[in-house]
Every structure is written in structure tokens, then in C-alpha cells.
Enzyme design. Structure first.
Site, PDB file in Angstrom:
ATOM      1  N   ARG A  77       0.751  -1.046  -0.092  1.00  0.00           N
ATOM      2  CA  ARG A  77      -0.055  -0.061   0.041  1.00  0.00           C
ATOM      3  C   ARG A  77       0.749   1.379   0.044  1.00  0.00           C
ATOM      4  O   ARG A  77       0.581   2.100   0.726  1.00  0.00           O
ATOM      5  CB  ARG A  77      -0.901  -0.143   1.395  1.00  0.00           C
ATOM      6  CG  ARG A  77      -2.104  -1.022   0.997  1.00  0.00           C
ATOM      7  CD  ARG A  77      -3.016  -1.052   2.281  1.00  0.00           C
ATOM      8  NE  ARG A  77      -2.315  -1.819   3.306  1.00  0.00           N
ATOM      9  CZ  ARG A  77      -2.772  -2.528   4.320  1.00  0.00           C
ATOM     10  NH1 ARG A  77      -3.962  -2.167   4.689  1.00  0.00           N
ATOM     11  NH2 ARG A  77      -2.009  -3.346   5.092  1.00  0.00           N
ATOM     12  N   LYS A 219      17.109 -23.776  10.004  1.00  0.00           N
ATOM     13  CA  LYS A 219      18.427 -23.516  10.386  1.00  0.00           C
ATOM     14  C   LYS A 219      19.232 -24.796  10.411  1.00  0.00           C
ATOM     15  O   LYS A 219      18.610 -25.784  10.734  1.00  0.00           O
ATOM     16  CB  LYS A 219      18.360 -23.262  12.225  1.00  0.00           C
ATOM     17  CG  LYS A 219      17.749 -21.862  12.121  1.00  0.00           C
ATOM     18  CD  LYS A 219      17.470 -21.495  13.620  1.00  0.00           C
ATOM     19  CE  LYS A 219      16.709 -20.298  14.021  1.00  0.00           C
ATOM     20  NZ  LYS A 219      17.446 -19.073  13.964  1.00  0.00           N
ATOM     21  N   HIS A 277       8.014 -23.415  16.670  1.00  0.00           N
ATOM     22  CA  HIS A 277       9.554 -24.008  16.631  1.00  0.00           C
ATOM     23  C   HIS A 277       9.712 -24.858  17.946  1.00  0.00           C
ATOM     24  O   HIS A 277      10.480 -25.752  17.501  1.00  0.00           O
ATOM     25  CB  HIS A 277      10.195 -22.606  17.152  1.00  0.00           C
ATOM     26  CG  HIS A 277      10.008 -21.385  16.118  1.00  0.00           C
ATOM     27  ND1 HIS A 277       9.714 -21.439  14.909  1.00  0.00           N
ATOM     28  CD2 HIS A 277      10.288 -20.030  16.652  1.00  0.00           C
ATOM     29  CE1 HIS A 277       9.566 -20.152  14.389  1.00  0.00           C
ATOM     30  NE2 HIS A 277       9.779 -19.314  15.446  1.00  0.00           N
TER      31      HIS A 277
HETATM   32  C1  BG6 Z   1       9.847 -15.695  15.449  1.00  0.00           C
HETATM   33  C2  BG6 Z   1       9.232 -15.074  16.619  1.00  0.00           C
HETATM   34  O1  BG6 Z   1       8.999 -16.520  14.923  1.00  0.00           O
HETATM   35  O2  BG6 Z   1      11.350 -15.967  16.024  1.00  0.00           O
HETATM   36  C3  BG6 Z   1       9.977 -13.726  17.192  1.00  0.00           C
HETATM   37  O3  BG6 Z   1       7.847 -14.707  16.052  1.00  0.00           O
HETATM   38  C4  BG6 Z   1      11.112 -14.335  17.788  1.00  0.00           C
HETATM   39  O4  BG6 Z   1       8.983 -13.513  18.376  1.00  0.00           O
HETATM   40  C5  BG6 Z   1      11.887 -15.032  16.552  1.00  0.00           C
HETATM   41  O5  BG6 Z   1      11.757 -13.295  18.246  1.00  0.00           O
HETATM   42  C6  BG6 Z   1      13.176 -15.452  16.875  1.00  0.00           C
HETATM   43  O6  BG6 Z   1      14.065 -16.040  15.717  1.00  0.00           O
HETATM   44  P1  BG6 Z   1      15.397 -16.277  15.740  1.00  0.00           P
HETATM   45  O7  BG6 Z   1      15.445 -16.901  14.592  1.00  0.00           O
HETATM   46  O8  BG6 Z   1      16.152 -15.030  16.019  1.00  0.00           O
HETATM   47  O9  BG6 Z   1      15.623 -17.323  17.071  1.00  0.00           O
END
Ligand code: BG6
Length: 527
Positions: A77, A219, A277
Site C-alpha cells: 500500500r 536452521k 518452533h
Molecule cells: C519468530 C518469533 O518466529 O522467531 C519472534 O515470532 C522471535 O518473536 C523470532 O523473536 C526468533 O527467531 P530467531 O531465529 O532469532 O531465533
């Protein structure tokens, strides 16, 4: 994971069709290159795109993994022309990319960039304009009708967007070309809404063409869990309830919610990172050996283990005893004053959102019966660390004096997901000297010391895999569904139990989380 260095595939050799001549023969070990295609990005002006997606696209181009025809259409937008978007992407790539800046690569990538201005995601005419732009790219850049739609937008917009993408004809089947949809979490708010979301996406695309991003699976250290477990002889015989005392999975962040209150305050820690995660880390740590590394085989094992997760403690369900949540208060972190969660800009004054969550789970199967899996995630904790710690039982007998073993802990394998990526083995050793005195020591494997090559960013791998149509690193809807099955009762219980407990920034979370482990006679690592 030790990288083998396969012989260059014929397609990767210089001069083969699809290889970018601008690479001057660099990176000849490349396994596969994405087909010519158009990537349409909804949410290109958002934080995720700026910090992660756009730098990853540049890095992929620079590594020669995108076709020279690759084209990127931004949708947003803003009153932007194509050049405004190029300028924005250039800034994002220059500040976030991992690989060096190469003007010739950038020029090639920028030539395939277009911006389509949307008044709103309900702007029908804009979808028609988008369809024309994509068709023009097929003509001018040779993108062969292949297209992927990256929806990096709040899921509330999915119905409006998917319906209109379908109506514009952009998703219609075409002989010899593919259409894919890439979606970012949150995959729903609970089990029911995740199913609705899936149904909605299923209306415009076949299940196999939906790629759900859980960036943890991109990762290297997370993929390495499977290598450690299934490419070695040493660990698997011990990886069960006979030898393992418990497992701790930690995702600690030292940052607060930053400018993301609008998203975070409706979500909280459990939905934000445990649903995806941490439960994925649990699944990879606890699953049985898959028959191969193919998507279906790996997913089948992850599903089985997620389906076996129970919230009961020794058969009794009492979520007050097996869960804990907290919210960071104001205080100091790293010597600097920091705001408490309730004072963060955009957080509702009566918010009950948790910024810390801990769960005690069990896995009801032969391998894991009676072994607690403790999961915790939080913001503004003492330091940034994500790890899986498999803590082993004490030996059944110790032929040493109690004085000699007084300082001994438990054998532990720590999978260090980030930072300081690697694996630590904690084991007992004799302290040098004339007496038999034992102490814990560490054996370390560190990526930095063992490999010359730097690990790609998770989003490089995931964007590439989506463009290649490789599914193993994307959770299936069934995994999403099973993860919500675990979390729904916890979130409902919390919703009926008042506000989360405050914890001090820079600490290891609320006292309730420590009590959770203390009840089992255990304690969290590092606290
Ligand atoms: C994201 C979350 O999925 O992962 C965030 O929404 C978090 O809140 C982030 O900060 C962390 O990712 P990484 O790869 O830095 O561990």
C-alpha cells in the site's frame, strides 16, 4: 552436520542452461537451481521482508541459486513505482545480506523487479494489474508461467487475498508450469482456526503446493538433529527412557517485543514460538527414525510423536502444576533501563499476554514413557540461547567415595541451536592429582571450528526450497493441527486464570517456572 562435497551436478557446471554467466564459475558445488519464476510478495514493506526475506533473496541470487530470469513482484500500500521498490530492496539487501555486494548480480536481480500498488487487499483492480505484470514478466523475462505467492501478511487478510488471487486467474493450472503458496505463521490462533485457514488456502492450491514456513526448520543446527541421531551409532541406543532422565528445550531471547506489540499482544509466547518452533524441536528430538529423508517419511514420524504428546503428569492432568507463564516487568538489562511489557507502546493496559511460557510434557510411547520434556520460551531473559538438552540418568552404581563424586552433575548432550552453534557433551572426568576426585567436563563441537563455510540463513534455505518445490523442511498441516491439539487446553486454562506472573528483565523467568521443575526434583539449566 558434516557437509559432504558432492561432485558438481551437470546443471551447475558453467555454461549449462540455467546457470548464471555472471557468476564467473563461482560456487560450482551447487546442487540445484530454482526454475525461472516470478515470486509475488505480499507484505514486502513489512519487517520480516526487510530484515530476512529480501536479504535472503539477494544472497540466493549471489550464490547462483536463482535463475537469471528470477523476478520479484512486490505488492503493497505505498505509492511506489518499480524504481522505488528497487531502492527499498537494495537498502534491505545491502544492510542485511550475508554475501558480498556484487553490482552485476544486483543489476540483474533489480531488472526483474516490479511493484504493484494496492489501495487495500480488497482492491479488485489491483489484482488484475498484478496478473498483467506477471504475464508481462513471463514474456519479457522468460519466467515460464511459474509463480509463487509469498503471503507475509496477517492471516486475517488471507480470505480476501486468496479469493482474489484465485479470481484473477493467477492460480489457474497451466500445462508445464507450477503455482505455489508460501505462508508464514501464525497458522491460526487455535486448532479450529488453523483448520479454517487450511481449508481456505486449500481452495486455491493443492496441499502439496502449500509451503508453511517455520524458520527454525531452515536452521542448519535444527537439521543437524537428524544427522546426529540417525547418522551416528553412539547416541541412538541411549536415546530412550532407559537412559534419559529428562529433556529441556529452551528458546530464550534477551530482547523485548520491540515494535511488534500489534502482533505480539494478541499472540503471546506459547502461540508465537511454542506452537511451532519448540514443538518442532521436540518432534525432531523424540521421533523414530524415518525410512528416508523424503518429506512424507520425516513428517510421518514427526506426526506420530506429536500425536503421542500428553499434558498429564504421571497420568493426572493439572495444568497449574505443569505449566507456567510470565510477563517481563520494568527494570534493567545490560545496564540499561528497560520498559515492562505493560508499558510497551501498543500493549493494551489490561493485557494478560504472556512473554514467557513453560510446559512440562510427556510422550506416551515405549521409547519415552515417564521422561518429562520441559519446554520454555521467553523474552527479556538473561541471554539469547536456543538449545535442546538431553539429560541422562545417573549411573546405577558409582564405585567411588561420595566425596569424590560430590561435584558431579548428569551426563548431558546439549544441541546448541544458536548462538555459538554446535554440540556439547557433558561428562565426568578425573581431576588431575593424587586423589580420585571427579568433575564434569565438556567436549565441544562448534560449527565455526569444524567447517570453513558459513551457514546460510534459514530463509535462504527455505525460499530456495519453496522455489524448488522441496517440502521436507516445511511442516504439514497435520503437524500444525497436532501442535494446536497440545496447546489449546493450555491456552484455555491460562485464559481462565488471571494475569501472568511478573519477572525481572535479565532473569531466567518467573518463579512459577522454577517451581514447575522443583516439583519434579529438578532445575532448569543455567538458572
Ligand atoms: C519468530 C518469533 O518466529 O522467531 C519472534 O515470532 C522471535 O518473536 C523470532 O523473536 C526468533 O527467531 P530467531 O531465529 O532469532 O531465533
Amino acid at each position: 552436520m558434516p557437509h559432504s562435497h558432492p561432485a558438481p551436478s551437470p546443471a551447475a557446471e558453467q555454461g549449462s542452461p540455467g546457470v548464471n554467466p555472471l557468476l564467473d564459475g563461482r560456487d560450482l558445488r551447487l546442487p540445484r537451481i530454482a526454475d525461472p519464476c516470478v515470486l509475488v510478495m505480499f507484505g514486502i514493506t513489512g519487517d520480516l521482508a526487510r530484515h530476512k526475506l529480501l536479504p535472503a533473496i539477494y544472497d540466493l541470487a549471489n550464490r547462483g541459486l536463482l535463475s537469471p530470469s528470477f523476478s520479484l513482484v512486490g505488492v503493497g500500500r505505498r505509492h511506489w513505482g518499480d524504481d522505488d521498490m528497487r531502492h527499498y530492496v537494495e537498502q534491505a539487501a545491502r544492510s542485511g545480506a550475508r554475501t558480498p555486494w556484487r553490482p552485476a548480480i544486483w543489476e540483474q536481480l533489480a531488472a526483474g523487479m516490479r511493484f504493484v500498488e494496492f489501495d487495500s487487499f480488497e482492491d479488485n483492480a489491483a489484482y488484475e494489474a498484478l496478473a498483467r505484470v506477471v504475464a508481462e514478466l513471463d514474456e519479457s523475462r522468460g519466467t515460464l508461467g511459474n509463480r509463487a505467492f509469498y503471503l507475509s501478511i496477517p492471516p486475517g487478510w488471507f480470505p480476501a487475498v486468496t479469493e482474489r488471487i484465485a479470481r484473477s486467474g493467477l492460480m489457474d493450472d497451466a500445462e508445464g508450469s507450477w503455482r505455489r503458496v508460501v505462508i508464514e505463521k501464525p497458522f491460526g490462533h487455535d486448532r479450529a482456526s488453523a483448520r479454517e485457514l487450511d481449508e481456505l488456502v486449500g481452495r486455491i492450491v493443492r496441499p502439496d503446493d502449500v509451503f508453511r514456513v517455520d524458520h527454525y526448520l531452515g536452521k542448519e543446527t535444527v537439521q543437524n538433529i537428524l544427522a546426529l541421531r540417525f547418522a551416528n551409532t553412539m547416541f541412538e541406543p541411549l536415546w530412550n527412557q532407559r537412559y534419559v532422565d529428562h529433556v529441556q528445550i529452551t528458546m530464550a531471547e534477551d530482547i523485548g517485543i520491540g515494535t511488534r506489540a500489534g502482533y505480539y499482544d494478541t499472540i503471546g509466547s506459547a502461540r508465537d514460538v511454542i506452537q511451532n518452533h519448540l514443538l518442532q524441536l521436540l518432534a525432531l528430538t523424540a521421533m523414530e527414525e524415518p525410512t528416508s529423508m523424503a518429506a512424507e517419511a520425516v513428517r510421518a514420524e514427526k506426526e506420530k510423536v506429536l500425536a503421542a504428546v500428553v499434558l498429564e503428569r504421571d497420568g493426572v492432568l493439572d495444568l497449574d502444576l505443569t505449566t507456567a507463564r510470565g510477563r517481563y516487568g520494568s527494570g534493567f538489562q545490560g545496564g540499561l533501563p528497560v520498559r515492562g511489557y505493560l508499558e510497551e507502546k501498543g500493549v493494551a493496559p489490561d493485557s494478560r499476554t504472556e512473554t514467557y511460557a513453560a510446559l512440562r510434557l510427556e510422550i506416551a510411547n515405549r521409547r519415552w514413557a515417564g521422561v518429562p520434556f520441559y519446554l520454555r520460551a521467553g523474552k527479556r531473559l538473561a541471554r539469547r540461547v536456543t538449545e535442546v538438552a538431553v539429560v541422562f540418568k545417573q549411573p546405577p552404581f558409582l564405585p567411588f567415595t561420595s566425596a569424590a563424586t560430590a561435584g558431579l552433575g548428569a551426563n548431558t548432550i546439549v544441541l546448541r541451536i544458536q548462538p555459538d552453534e554446535g554440540i556439547t557433551l557433558r561428562l565426568a572426568s578425573k581431576v588431575p592429582g593424587t586423589q580420585m576426585e571427579l568433575r564434569d567436563v565438556s567436549m565441544d563441537f562448534g560449527y565455526g571450528a569444524s567447517f570453513n563455510e558459513e551457514s546460510p540463513e534459514a530463509y535462504e534455505r527455505l525460499i530456495l526450497d519453496a522455489l524448488l518445490g522441496d517440502a521436507p523442511l516445511f511442516p504439514h498441516q497435520r503437524e500444525v493441527d497436532l501442535s494446536w491439539r497440545i496447546l489449546d487446553p493450555v491456552i484455555e486454562h491460562w485464559a481462565a486464570s488471571g494475569a501472568p506472573q511478573d519477572y525481572r528483565p535479565g532473569s531466567w523467568g518467573p518463579t512459577g517456572a522454577h517451581e514447575l521443575l522443583a516439583r519434579d526434583g529438578r532445575s532448569w539449566r543455567r538458572s
